[in-house]
Design a protein around this motif. Sequence first.
Motif, short mmCIF file in Angstrom:
data_model
loop_
_atom_site.label_atom_id
_atom_site.label_comp_id
_atom_site.label_asym_id
_atom_site.label_seq_id
_atom_site.Cartn_x
_atom_site.Cartn_y
_atom_site.Cartn_z
N ASP A 93 11.99 39.28 -3.73
CA ASP A 93 11.41 38.41 -4.75
C ASP A 93 12.09 38.63 -6.09
OD1 ASP A 93 7.99 38.79 -3.53
OD2 ASP A 93 9.60 37.42 -2.92
N PHE A 94 12.16 37.59 -6.87
CA PHE A 94 12.61 37.73 -8.25
C PHE A 94 11.69 36.93 -9.16
CE2 PHE A 94 14.36 33.69 -9.64
CZ PHE A 94 14.61 33.02 -8.45
N SER A 95 11.64 37.34 -10.39
CA SER A 95 10.88 36.66 -11.44
C SER A 95 11.67 36.84 -12.72
CB SER A 95 9.48 37.27 -11.55
OG SER A 95 8.76 36.67 -12.60
N SER A 96 12.28 35.77 -13.19
CA SER A 96 13.21 35.88 -14.30
C SER A 96 12.79 35.02 -15.48
CB SER A 96 14.62 35.46 -13.84
OG SER A 96 15.11 36.32 -12.84
N TRP A 97 13.11 35.53 -16.66
CA TRP A 97 12.85 34.81 -17.91
C TRP A 97 14.18 34.52 -18.60
CZ3 TRP A 97 8.12 33.19 -19.62
CH2 TRP A 97 6.99 33.75 -19.01
N GLY A 98 14.25 33.36 -19.20
CA GLY A 98 15.38 33.05 -20.03
C GLY A 98 15.14 33.53 -21.46
#
Length: 124
Positions: A110-115
């Motif tokens: 899983d990934f959870s990324s913010w710009g």
Amino acid sequence: VQLQASGGGSVQPGESLRLSCRTSGSVFSIRDMGWYRQTPGQARELVAVLTTADKSTNYTDSVKGRFTIEREDGRNAVYLQMNSLKPEDTAVYYCHVNGREKTADWNLRDFSSWGRGTLVTVSS
């Protein structure tokens, strides 16, 4: 997975802006793509989210009818079209994407990324 957000700027009330957020890295699949915003001293709030499984979208009440979230499938990019901007839309806008990514050893995680935030200023 990294996100690159762009498109912020300074506009007058009633004008439009289009925010862009592009992903890079080993994306395998995406669950949700969203835009949040934050003003000084306030918590980050959800503006709009798109769920890829059923292509449903949800918006915070204050932007309904004015903002549209869209996905460009081929580039795993998400956009926020903002029309009829109001001074209260002034904030730093952040994109967020979650899903599954490919690892170096051919697994998935899983990934959870913010710009990085992009500033939107609406003022006359």
